[in-house]
Design an enzyme around this catalytic site. Structure first.
Site, PDB file in Angstrom:
ATOM      1  N   SER A 121      55.561  62.873  69.856  1.00  0.00           N
ATOM      2  CA  SER A 121      54.626  63.506  70.779  1.00  0.00           C
ATOM      3  C   SER A 121      55.240  63.749  72.144  1.00  0.00           C
ATOM      4  CB  SER A 121      53.418  62.586  71.005  1.00  0.00           C
ATOM      5  OG  SER A 121      52.740  62.376  69.818  1.00  0.00           O
ATOM      6  N   HIS A 142      56.261  69.456  65.982  1.00  0.00           N
ATOM      7  CA  HIS A 142      55.128  68.662  66.466  1.00  0.00           C
ATOM      8  C   HIS A 142      53.804  69.208  65.929  1.00  0.00           C
ATOM      9  CE1 HIS A 142      52.610  67.085  70.052  1.00  0.00           C
ATOM     10  NE2 HIS A 142      52.682  66.179  69.105  1.00  0.00           N
ATOM     11  N   GLU A 154      54.103  72.848  67.421  1.00  0.00           N
ATOM     12  CA  GLU A 154      55.056  73.134  68.500  1.00  0.00           C
ATOM     13  C   GLU A 154      56.458  72.889  67.943  1.00  0.00           C
ATOM     14  OE1 GLU A 154      53.096  71.902  72.719  1.00  0.00           O
ATOM     15  OE2 GLU A 154      53.697  70.225  71.482  1.00  0.00           O
ATOM     16  N   ASN A 192      50.812  68.047  75.000  1.00  0.00           N
ATOM     17  CA  ASN A 192      50.580  66.703  75.546  1.00  0.00           C
ATOM     18  C   ASN A 192      50.833  66.609  77.039  1.00  0.00           C
ATOM     19  OD1 ASN A 192      49.645  65.507  73.243  1.00  0.00           O
ATOM     20  ND2 ASN A 192      51.684  65.039  72.496  1.00  0.00           N
TER      21      ASN A 192
HETATM   22  N1  CAA Z   1      41.723  64.768  58.553  1.00  0.00           N
HETATM   23  C1  CAA Z   1      41.558  65.888  57.846  1.00  0.00           C
HETATM   24  N2  CAA Z   1      40.504  66.704  57.982  1.00  0.00           N
HETATM   25  C2  CAA Z   1      39.583  66.363  58.883  1.00  0.00           C
HETATM   26  C3  CAA Z   1      39.670  65.204  59.663  1.00  0.00           C
HETATM   27  C4  CAA Z   1      40.804  64.380  59.472  1.00  0.00           C
HETATM   28  N3  CAA Z   1      41.016  63.276  60.195  1.00  0.00           N
HETATM   29  N4  CAA Z   1      38.594  65.138  60.466  1.00  0.00           N
HETATM   30  C5  CAA Z   1      37.844  66.214  60.213  1.00  0.00           C
HETATM   31  N5  CAA Z   1      38.442  66.955  59.262  1.00  0.00           N
HETATM   32  C6  CAA Z   1      37.960  68.206  58.698  1.00  0.00           C
HETATM   33  C7  CAA Z   1      36.650  68.010  58.001  1.00  0.00           C
HETATM   34  O1  CAA Z   1      36.850  67.608  56.646  1.00  0.00           O
HETATM   35  C8  CAA Z   1      36.045  69.382  58.103  1.00  0.00           C
HETATM   36  O2  CAA Z   1      36.570  70.235  57.118  1.00  0.00           O
HETATM   37  P1  CAA Z   1      35.533  70.960  56.113  1.00  0.00           P
HETATM   38  O3  CAA Z   1      34.635  71.759  56.981  1.00  0.00           O
HETATM   39  O4  CAA Z   1      36.463  71.749  55.250  1.00  0.00           O
HETATM   40  O5  CAA Z   1      34.871  69.830  55.427  1.00  0.00           O
HETATM   41  C9  CAA Z   1      36.537  69.936  59.421  1.00  0.00           C
HETATM   42  O6  CAA Z   1      37.683  69.120  59.768  1.00  0.00           O
HETATM   43  C10 CAA Z   1      35.503  69.848  60.492  1.00  0.00           C
HETATM   44  O7  CAA Z   1      35.094  68.500  60.525  1.00  0.00           O
HETATM   45  P2  CAA Z   1      33.657  68.006  60.914  1.00  0.00           P
HETATM   46  O8  CAA Z   1      32.652  69.076  60.602  1.00  0.00           O
HETATM   47  O9  CAA Z   1      33.433  66.654  60.318  1.00  0.00           O
HETATM   48  O10 CAA Z   1      33.754  67.716  62.447  1.00  0.00           O
HETATM   49  P3  CAA Z   1      34.044  68.658  63.657  1.00  0.00           P
HETATM   50  O11 CAA Z   1      33.465  70.007  63.498  1.00  0.00           O
HETATM   51  O12 CAA Z   1      33.686  67.841  64.824  1.00  0.00           O
HETATM   52  O13 CAA Z   1      35.634  68.861  63.651  1.00  0.00           O
HETATM   53  C11 CAA Z   1      37.746  68.195  64.433  1.00  0.00           C
HETATM   54  C12 CAA Z   1      36.512  67.788  63.631  1.00  0.00           C
HETATM   55  C13 CAA Z   1      38.431  69.372  63.738  1.00  0.00           C
HETATM   56  C14 CAA Z   1      38.658  66.984  64.422  1.00  0.00           C
HETATM   57  C15 CAA Z   1      37.289  68.619  65.877  1.00  0.00           C
HETATM   58  O14 CAA Z   1      36.478  67.608  66.433  1.00  0.00           O
HETATM   59  C16 CAA Z   1      38.434  68.898  66.805  1.00  0.00           C
HETATM   60  O15 CAA Z   1      39.036  69.964  66.782  1.00  0.00           O
HETATM   61  N6  CAA Z   1      38.765  67.910  67.674  1.00  0.00           N
HETATM   62  C17 CAA Z   1      39.886  68.036  68.612  1.00  0.00           C
HETATM   63  C18 CAA Z   1      41.176  67.760  67.883  1.00  0.00           C
HETATM   64  C19 CAA Z   1      42.365  67.885  68.786  1.00  0.00           C
HETATM   65  O16 CAA Z   1      42.289  68.188  69.969  1.00  0.00           O
HETATM   66  N7  CAA Z   1      43.542  67.586  68.205  1.00  0.00           N
HETATM   67  C20 CAA Z   1      44.780  67.589  68.941  1.00  0.00           C
HETATM   68  C21 CAA Z   1      45.033  66.171  69.402  1.00  0.00           C
HETATM   69  S1  CAA Z   1      46.501  66.044  70.349  1.00  0.00           S
HETATM   70  C22 CAA Z   1      47.713  65.988  69.213  1.00  0.00           C
HETATM   71  O17 CAA Z   1      47.513  65.996  68.031  1.00  0.00           O
HETATM   72  C23 CAA Z   1      49.097  65.876  69.758  1.00  0.00           C
HETATM   73  C24 CAA Z   1      49.629  64.517  70.003  1.00  0.00           C
HETATM   74  O18 CAA Z   1      50.859  64.355  69.925  1.00  0.00           O
HETATM   75  C25 CAA Z   1      48.782  63.383  70.415  1.00  0.00           C
HETATM   76  P1  NAD Z   2      50.199  55.763  62.892  1.00  0.00           P
HETATM   77  O1  NAD Z   2      50.155  54.493  63.663  1.00  0.00           O
HETATM   78  O2  NAD Z   2      48.962  56.262  62.251  1.00  0.00           O
HETATM   79  O3  NAD Z   2      51.311  55.658  61.732  1.00  0.00           O
HETATM   80  C1  NAD Z   2      52.616  55.245  61.920  1.00  0.00           C
HETATM   81  C2  NAD Z   2      53.171  54.821  60.569  1.00  0.00           C
HETATM   82  O4  NAD Z   2      54.586  54.570  60.703  1.00  0.00           O
HETATM   83  C3  NAD Z   2      52.553  53.515  60.029  1.00  0.00           C
HETATM   84  O5  NAD Z   2      52.102  53.734  58.712  1.00  0.00           O
HETATM   85  C4  NAD Z   2      53.707  52.508  60.050  1.00  0.00           C
HETATM   86  O6  NAD Z   2      53.675  51.612  58.947  1.00  0.00           O
HETATM   87  C5  NAD Z   2      54.900  53.427  59.931  1.00  0.00           C
HETATM   88  N1  NAD Z   2      56.144  52.873  60.449  1.00  0.00           N
HETATM   89  C6  NAD Z   2      56.347  52.196  61.584  1.00  0.00           C
HETATM   90  N2  NAD Z   2      57.650  51.906  61.726  1.00  0.00           N
HETATM   91  C7  NAD Z   2      58.281  52.400  60.637  1.00  0.00           C
HETATM   92  C8  NAD Z   2      59.619  52.457  60.203  1.00  0.00           C
HETATM   93  N3  NAD Z   2      60.598  51.887  60.921  1.00  0.00           N
HETATM   94  N4  NAD Z   2      59.899  53.095  59.057  1.00  0.00           N
HETATM   95  C9  NAD Z   2      58.912  53.674  58.344  1.00  0.00           C
HETATM   96  N5  NAD Z   2      57.621  53.664  58.693  1.00  0.00           N
HETATM   97  C10 NAD Z   2      57.317  53.044  59.838  1.00  0.00           C
HETATM   98  O7  NAD Z   2      50.813  56.842  63.883  1.00  0.00           O
HETATM   99  P2  NAD Z   2      50.556  58.440  63.910  1.00  0.00           P
HETATM  100  O8  NAD Z   2      49.365  58.711  64.735  1.00  0.00           O
HETATM  101  O9  NAD Z   2      50.642  58.974  62.519  1.00  0.00           O
HETATM  102  O10 NAD Z   2      51.819  58.913  64.770  1.00  0.00           O
HETATM  103  C11 NAD Z   2      53.108  59.033  64.183  1.00  0.00           C
HETATM  104  C12 NAD Z   2      53.992  59.900  65.062  1.00  0.00           C
HETATM  105  O11 NAD Z   2      53.378  61.184  65.232  1.00  0.00           O
HETATM  106  C13 NAD Z   2      54.240  59.358  66.482  1.00  0.00           C
HETATM  107  O12 NAD Z   2      55.525  59.722  66.888  1.00  0.00           O
HETATM  108  C14 NAD Z   2      53.182  60.084  67.283  1.00  0.00           C
HETATM  109  O13 NAD Z   2      53.513  60.177  68.652  1.00  0.00           O
HETATM  110  C15 NAD Z   2      53.199  61.452  66.606  1.00  0.00           C
HETATM  111  N6  NAD Z   2      51.969  62.244  66.762  1.00  0.00           N
HETATM  112  C16 NAD Z   2      50.758  61.626  66.781  1.00  0.00           C
HETATM  113  C17 NAD Z   2      49.605  62.383  66.927  1.00  0.00           C
HETATM  114  C18 NAD Z   2      48.255  61.751  66.964  1.00  0.00           C
HETATM  115  O14 NAD Z   2      47.295  62.405  67.387  1.00  0.00           O
HETATM  116  N7  NAD Z   2      48.091  60.513  66.515  1.00  0.00           N
HETATM  117  C19 NAD Z   2      49.703  63.793  67.016  1.00  0.00           C
HETATM  118  C20 NAD Z   2      50.972  64.391  66.947  1.00  0.00           C
HETATM  119  C21 NAD Z   2      52.105  63.594  66.837  1.00  0.00           C
END
Ligand code: CAA
Ligand code: NAD
Length: 283
Positions: A121, A142, A154, A192
């Site tokens: 991330s 990403h 990304e 992010n």
């Molecule tokens: N895994 C897979 N599918 C999922 C899911 C999950 N964890 N959660 C929800 N879904 C699916 C549902 O099954 C549903 O699909 P269907 O309509 O085909 O059944 C669809 O998504 C919509 O779900 P819901 O109707 O239950 O709920 P919702 O309308 O509130 O949508 C959401 C859920 C798509 C997650 C929505 O809330 C959303 O877009 N949230 C924001 C997500 C976001 O910003 N993600 C980026 C995070 S940052 C990142 O990822 C980068 C990083 O490195 C941290």
């Molecule tokens: P998570 O905690 O759900 O899963 C991590 C997994 O890695 C666990 O199952 C753990 O057992 C495994 N693990 C840890 N150390 C290990 C090793 N040495 N070898 C093999 N497996 C190992 O985490 P996540 O949310 O799936 O995030 C995973 C990566 O994806 C991170 O780099 C995170 O920054 C990135 N990411 C996360 C998100 C998010 O929204 N959570 C979105 C985009 C990218």
């Protein structure tokens, strides 16, 4: 035409790895998922089955499609089983040292031409590439959470990433049904860099006494975000969020990136968010 990919390895069966393996198998690739924890593999397998059942219910796929997709997926705790993969995506814990150690352990098992991508991330792709044995075939890929739903990938080129590696990665992402953007290799890339400081600010508001529901409702109703920032923080994982913000603070060197002390407390308590059953909300 870039080299075609028939088998994808995924390292880490957490929320991201399971989703990446699912979309790879849905796009017709064989996908091998590796994790150190057997329980994570089991959880990934049942989660994928549940999501495919939901797709059948919605008449998006047939029962035969589900069997074919599941038939393309395999699960392992042995790194050597990734030896047959043309393209490997790493999605383990967001910790540079742990990722670097993994790439060193992986090197003897990977096929010579395989491309290695990290789903990190925030961590520098150039830095991770150096720890691998193939910096020109190393790239940032990403995915967004939840992977099966979110359209964006990304792509991040490290200093040494080759043009071919970029082309193959972009084609693979598009083949998985995703749209791609090219980001820079700087902390947090694009999404992010913008999203995490906003979530951090929401946690400061919580610390200052605003109710969680008021914060989330304000952003949902006031800016049309599908989830409020605290719900999204729980969804991303508070441990992952803290790692990202610590890296921003360290590498960008400005106080505005200082992780909110309340976030640190929650992580110290083991309240990692939805995946742990408790974060800002209880699940
Ligand atoms: N895994 C897979 N599918 C999922 C899911 C999950 N964890 N959660 C929800 N879904 C699916 C549902 O099954 C549903 O699909 P269907 O309509 O085909 O059944 C669809 O998504 C919509 O779900 P819901 O109707 O239950 O709920 P919702 O309308 O509130 O949508 C959401 C859920 C798509 C997650 C929505 O809330 C959303 O877009 N949230 C924001 C997500 C976001 O910003 N993600 C980026 C995070 S940052 C990142 O990822 C980068 C990083 O490195 C941290
Ligand atoms: P998570 O905690 O759900 O899963 C991590 C997994 O890695 C666990 O199952 C753990 O057992 C495994 N693990 C840890 N150390 C290990 C090793 N040495 N070898 C093999 N497996 C190992 O985490 P996540 O949310 O799936 O995030 C995973 C990566 O994806 C991170 O780099 C995170 O920054 C990135 N990411 C996360 C998100 C998010 O929204 N959570 C979105 C985009 C990218």
């Amino acid at each position: 035409m870039a080299k075609s990919i028939s088998s994808v390895g995924v390292i880490g069966a957490g929320q991201m790895g399971a989703g990446i393996a699912q979309v790879a198998a849905q796009a017709g690739r064989d996908a091998v998922i590796f994790d150190v924890a057997e329980v994570a593999l089991e959880k990934a397998k049942s989660g994928i089955a549940r999501r495919l059942d939901r797709a059948i219910e919605k008449e998006q796929i047939s029962t035969a499609d589900k069997s074919a997709i599941e038939g393309r997926l395999s699960y392992t705790t042995k790194l050597a089983d990734l030896g047959g993969s043309d393209f490997v995506v790493e999605a383990i814990v967001e910790n540079p040292e742990v990722k670097e150690k993994l790439f060193q352990d992986l090197a003897p098992h990977l096929s010579k031409d395989a491309i290695l991508a990290s789903n990190t991330s925030s961590i520098s792709i150039t830095r991770l590439a150096k720890a691998s044995d193939r910096p020109e075939r190393f790239i940032g890929m990403h995915f967004m959470n939840p992977v099966p739903v979110m359209e964006l990938v990304e792509i991040i080129r490290g200093l040494q990433t080759s043009d071919e590696t970029y082309q193959v990665t972009k084609e693979l992402a598009e083949n998985m049904g995703k749209k791609t953007v090219l980001a820079i290799d700087g902390p947090g890339f694009i999404v992010n860099r913008i999203l995490c400081p906003m979530i951090n600010e929401a946690i400061y508001l919580l610390q200052e006494g605003v109710q969680p529901d008021d914060i989330d409702q304000a952003m949902m109703l006031g800016t049309n975000h599908p989830m409020g920032p605290l719900t999204l923080a729980d969804f991303v994982g508070l441990d992952t969020l803290l790692s990202i913000l610590e890296l921003f603070h360290r590498e960008l060197g400005e106080d505005k990136y200082r992780p909110c002390p309340l976030l640190r407390k929650y992580v110290e308590a083991g309240w990692y968010g939805k995946k742990a059953g408790k974060g800002f909300y209880t699940y």
